[in-house]
Design a protein around this motif. Structure first.
Motif, PDB file in Angstrom:
ATOM      1  N   GLY A 267       6.616  -3.113 -12.735  1.00 41.63           N
ATOM      2  CA  GLY A 267       5.376  -2.467 -13.134  1.00 41.63           C
ATOM      3  C   GLY A 267       4.257  -3.465 -13.376  1.00 41.63           C
ATOM      4  N   PHE A 268       4.569  -4.585 -14.011  1.00 40.74           N
ATOM      5  CA  PHE A 268       3.557  -5.595 -14.290  1.00 40.74           C
ATOM      6  C   PHE A 268       3.025  -6.214 -12.996  1.00 40.74           C
ATOM      7  N   THR A 269       3.923  -6.484 -12.056  1.00 45.88           N
ATOM      8  CA  THR A 269       3.495  -7.031 -10.761  1.00 45.88           C
ATOM      9  C   THR A 269       2.568  -6.055 -10.058  1.00 45.88           C
ATOM     10  N   ARG A 270       2.921  -4.786 -10.083  1.00 46.46           N
ATOM     11  CA  ARG A 270       2.066  -3.770  -9.453  1.00 46.46           C
ATOM     12  C   ARG A 270       0.748  -3.616 -10.201  1.00 46.46           C
ATOM     13  N   ALA A 271       0.784  -3.726 -11.524  1.00 46.85           N
ATOM     14  CA  ALA A 271      -0.434  -3.578 -12.325  1.00 46.85           C
ATOM     15  C   ALA A 271      -1.441  -4.674 -12.016  1.00 46.85           C
ATOM     16  N   CYS A 272      -0.977  -5.813 -11.564  1.00 46.16           N
ATOM     17  CA  CYS A 272      -1.858  -6.934 -11.218  1.00 46.16           C
ATOM     18  C   CYS A 272      -2.380  -6.841  -9.789  1.00 46.16           C
ATOM     19  N   SER A 273      -2.038  -5.781  -9.083  1.00 53.94           N
ATOM     20  CA  SER A 273      -2.436  -5.608  -7.687  1.00 53.94           C
ATOM     21  C   SER A 273      -3.944  -5.365  -7.569  1.00 53.94           C
ATOM     22  N   ASP A 274      -4.492  -5.743  -6.414  1.00 51.89           N
ATOM     23  CA  ASP A 274      -5.906  -5.487  -6.129  1.00 51.89           C
ATOM     24  C   ASP A 274      -6.143  -4.046  -5.700  1.00 51.89           C
ATOM     25  N   ASN A 275      -5.096  -3.371  -5.261  1.00 48.85           N
ATOM     26  CA  ASN A 275      -5.186  -1.979  -4.855  1.00 48.85           C
ATOM     27  C   ASN A 275      -5.205  -1.110  -6.115  1.00 48.85           C
ATOM     28  N   PRO A 276      -6.273  -0.334  -6.342  1.00 50.03           N
ATOM     29  CA  PRO A 276      -6.369   0.444  -7.584  1.00 50.03           C
ATOM     30  C   PRO A 276      -5.246   1.467  -7.774  1.00 50.03           C
ATOM     31  N   GLU A 277      -4.802   2.100  -6.705  1.00 45.94           N
ATOM     32  CA  GLU A 277      -3.727   3.095  -6.820  1.00 45.94           C
ATOM     33  C   GLU A 277      -2.412   2.429  -7.203  1.00 45.94           C
TER      34      GLU A 277
ATOM     35  N   ALA B  86      -2.124  -0.411  -8.756  1.00 43.18           N
ATOM     36  CA  ALA B  86      -2.300  -0.911 -10.123  1.00 43.18           C
ATOM     37  C   ALA B  86      -2.078   0.216 -11.141  1.00 43.18           C
ATOM     38  N   LEU B  87      -2.629   1.403 -10.882  1.00 39.87           N
ATOM     39  CA  LEU B  87      -2.441   2.533 -11.794  1.00 39.87           C
ATOM     40  C   LEU B  87      -0.962   2.891 -11.927  1.00 39.87           C
ATOM     41  N   ARG B  88      -0.284   2.965 -10.800  1.00 35.18           N
ATOM     42  CA  ARG B  88       1.142   3.307 -10.826  1.00 35.18           C
ATOM     43  C   ARG B  88       1.953   2.213 -11.517  1.00 35.18           C
TER      44      ARG B  88
END
Length: 150
Positions: free
Chosen positions: A76-86, A88-90
Motif C-alpha cells: 500500500g505504501f509503495t502504491r501510495a507513493c505512485s505518480d498515478n492518482p488512482e 495512489a488512492l488505492r
C-alpha cells in the motif's frame, strides 16, 4: 524472548509512524473529490480485510503468510507513493486498512498510539463518506421535487 518481542513491536511501530507521516501528507494534499473517493475505498478495504481469517495480513501474498507482519502496508505504501492518482488512492486505502487491523488489539502502548492516529483518520473519512452520501440524497430529492413541479 521477552525483550525481543517488545523490541520488534517497537521497531514496527516506528516504521508505521514514518509511513503514516508520508500518508498524512498525501491525505492533506488530496482535493475534496479525491478525498470522498478515498473514504469509500478505505471503508471498503477495511471491510474486506475484516472478512478474512487474519485481517492484518490482508494484501499479503500467500507465500508470505508466516512473516512477523504482512506485506499489505508495504504494498500500500509503495502504491501510495505512485505518480498515478488512482493507484495512489488505492494504495492509501490499502495501507490504512492493513495498518488499522495490524495495530487494532496490540498489547503495546506505542503501537496503540499509532492505532489512535489511524482511528482519527478513518473517523474523518467515515464522516466525510456520510456527509457525501447525504449531499447526494439532497441533490436527488431536489431534482425529484423540481421534476414533479414541471
Amino acid at each position: 524472548m521477552r525483550l525481543i518481542v517488545p523490541l520488534i513491536a517497537f521497531v514496527r511501530g516506528q516504521q508505521l509512524e514514518r509511513q503514516f507521516r508520508r500518508i498524512g501528507k498525501s491525505l492533506e494534499a488530496l482535493p475534496g473529490t479525491a478525498r470522498a473517493r478515498l473514504s469509500l475505498l478505505t471503508l471498503r478495504e477495511i471491510g474486506q480485510a475484516a472478512r478474512g481469517e487474519f485481517p492484518h495480513l490482508y494484501g499479503t501474498p500467500p507465500q508470505d503468510r508466516y512473516l512477523p507482519w504482512g506485506r499489505g502496508t508495504a504494498i500500500g505504501f509503495t502504491r501510495a507513493c505512485s505518480d498515478n492518482p488512482e493507484v495512489a488512492l488505492r494504495g492509501i486505502a490499502l495501507w490504512l486498512a492493513v495498518a488499522y487491523h495490524e495495530t487494532k488489539d496490540s498489547p503495546y502502548a506505542f503501537v496503540r498510539s499509532r492505532h489512535r492516529q489511524l482511528l482519527r483518520v478513518v473517523r474523518e473519512l467515515k464522516d466525510l463518506h456520510g456527509s457525501a452520501a447525504r449531499e447526494r440524497e439532497d441533490v436527488v430529492d431536489s431534482w425529484m421535487q423540481s421534476s414533479a413541479a414541471a
